[in-house]
Design an enzyme around this catalytic site. Structure first.
Site, short mmCIF file in Angstrom:
data_model
loop_
_atom_site.label_atom_id
_atom_site.label_comp_id
_atom_site.label_asym_id
_atom_site.label_seq_id
_atom_site.Cartn_x
_atom_site.Cartn_y
_atom_site.Cartn_z
N MET A 36 4.61 7.72 7.04
CA MET A 36 4.43 9.17 6.91
C MET A 36 3.16 9.61 7.63
O MET A 36 2.66 10.71 7.40
CB MET A 36 4.38 9.56 5.43
CG MET A 36 5.69 9.24 4.71
SD MET A 36 6.00 10.27 3.28
CE MET A 36 4.62 9.82 2.23
N LEU A 77 -2.36 7.43 9.83
CA LEU A 77 -2.32 5.96 9.89
C LEU A 77 -3.67 5.34 9.56
O LEU A 77 -4.72 5.84 9.95
CB LEU A 77 -1.85 5.52 11.27
CG LEU A 77 -0.46 6.03 11.69
CD1 LEU A 77 -0.11 5.51 13.09
CD2 LEU A 77 0.61 5.64 10.68
N GLY A 119 -3.63 -0.37 6.84
CA GLY A 119 -2.40 -0.89 6.23
C GLY A 119 -1.21 -0.71 7.15
O GLY A 119 -0.43 -1.64 7.39
N HIS A 120 -1.08 0.51 7.69
CA HIS A 120 0.00 0.75 8.65
C HIS A 120 -0.15 -0.16 9.88
O HIS A 120 0.82 -0.70 10.39
CB HIS A 120 -0.02 2.21 9.13
CG HIS A 120 0.18 3.23 8.06
ND1 HIS A 120 -0.79 4.14 7.70
CD2 HIS A 120 1.25 3.51 7.28
CE1 HIS A 120 -0.33 4.93 6.75
NE2 HIS A 120 0.90 4.58 6.46
N GLN A 138 11.46 13.30 -0.43
CA GLN A 138 10.95 12.31 -1.39
C GLN A 138 9.79 12.85 -2.21
O GLN A 138 9.19 12.12 -2.99
CB GLN A 138 10.58 11.01 -0.67
CG GLN A 138 9.37 11.08 0.23
CD GLN A 138 9.24 9.82 1.07
OE1 GLN A 138 10.02 9.54 1.96
NE2 GLN A 138 8.22 9.02 0.76
N SER A 164 -2.96 6.70 2.68
CA SER A 164 -3.27 7.99 3.31
C SER A 164 -3.83 8.94 2.26
O SER A 164 -4.65 9.81 2.58
CB SER A 164 -2.01 8.58 3.95
OG SER A 164 -1.43 7.66 4.84
#
Ligand code: AMP
Length: 289
Positions: A30, A33, A36-37, A61, A186
């Site tokens: 999503m 960034l 982790g991404h 979601q 995020s």
């Protein structure tokens, strides 16, 4: 690096890559960034030869009272990070590109979604499963990468992929943490300095659970009480859940006699944070932080 905002552009780039014998890896995100991404992108670069990142804040979601509108976004920064990380193609669709106004189809994974984030976020996992199924159909990757930080989401996607015979290999990647242990997210960007400090209780509670279990504690209730005690010190706005579940079924365990997933969701201010740790009762305890 190519950037596609429309589905035909993605399909075309992937078709060319595949005709050149490339193995297609997809990292759905999503955006906004963080490391982790980037760890998912690195994993993709290790075993795929054409890496696609999707960046899409999927409205379906989010519940009506949730943080869709204030979810952080930084398209220019994200594109720079993707380029620097060696991504081949970024898919940045609009809502109109993803959902027809009269879209009427969704994917529901039952059972796994009855616990943890499921009851707290009605419809959330339907939104996730549906958008991921759509991304799989648009990109048609050979392999897709998901973080264990969202352990229930990973389980839902693995089950959906198996149940619908989607020809995609699912890879789960370890949770990347800040130096003090806070899981990267995020949503951390929405925390004030004071809230950021208090947010550490999630990881502290998980570490305490791990220490207790690996020191021989087998009673679920005793572990949960210790965790509540630690979390309450941060004066959370709400504790959505603190649970110990079976890592495959996501159902609460009665007795800790095998590896368990210890998971929690806590609101600090207006920001909902989740984290989890897979704890093997036979493992040795980690050093305390
Ligand atoms: P998001 O952008 O939050 O939807 O996350 C996109 C993907 O990155 C999901 O598969 C997440 O599980 C994964 N992810 C998010 N945070 C982390 C983290 N701290 N460590 C590893 N993976 C993560």
């Amino acid at each position: 690096m190519e950037v596609a905002r429309e589905i035909p552009g993605v399909r075309n780039a992937v078709r060319i890559a595949r005709s050149r014998g490339r193995r297609i890896g997809l990292v759905p995100t999503m955006g906004y960034l963080h490391a982790g991404h980037l760890s998912l992108i690195e994993a993709a670069r290790r075993d795929a030869t054409f890496v696609v990142v999707s960046i899409y804040v999927n409205p379906t979601q989010f519940g009506p009272q949730e943080d869709y509108a204030r979810y952080p976004r930084d398209e220019a920064g994200d594109l720079q990070k993707c380029a620097a990380a060696g991504v081949d193609l970024v898919f940045l669709p609009s809502d109109e590109e993803m959902y027809a106004p009269d879209a009427a189809t969704s994917v529901h994974v039952s059972g796994l979604t009855d616990t943890l984030c499921g009851p707290c976020r009605p419809g959330h996992f339907d939104g996730v499963a549906t958008v991921v199924a759509k991304l799989f159909n648009i990109v048609q990757p050979d392999v897709a990468y998901f973080g264990r930080k969202d352990a229930q989401q990973l389980a839902v996607i693995q089950r959906m992929t198996r149940d619908l015979n989607l020809p995609v290999q699912i890879v789960g990647c370890p949770t990347v943490r800040e130096p003090d242990g806070l899981a990267m997210s995020s949503r951390n960007a929405m925390l004030s300095a004071d809230q950021r400090r208090r947010a550490l209780v999630l990881y502290q509670a998980l570490c305490q659970a791990q220490r207790s279990i690996q020191a021989g504690q087998r009673q679920v209730q005793a572990v949960l009480e210790e965790m509540y005690h630690i979390v309450s010190q941060a004066q959370p706005t709400r504790v959505d859940y603190i649970s110990i579940v079976d890592p495959q079924t996501m159902q609460p365990v009665e007795h800790i006699d095998r590896p368990v997933l210890v998971a929690l969701a806590v609101r600090i201010g207006n920001t909902r944070l989740i984290d989890n740790l897979l704890v093997d009762p036979m493992g040795s305890a980690p050093p305390s932080r």
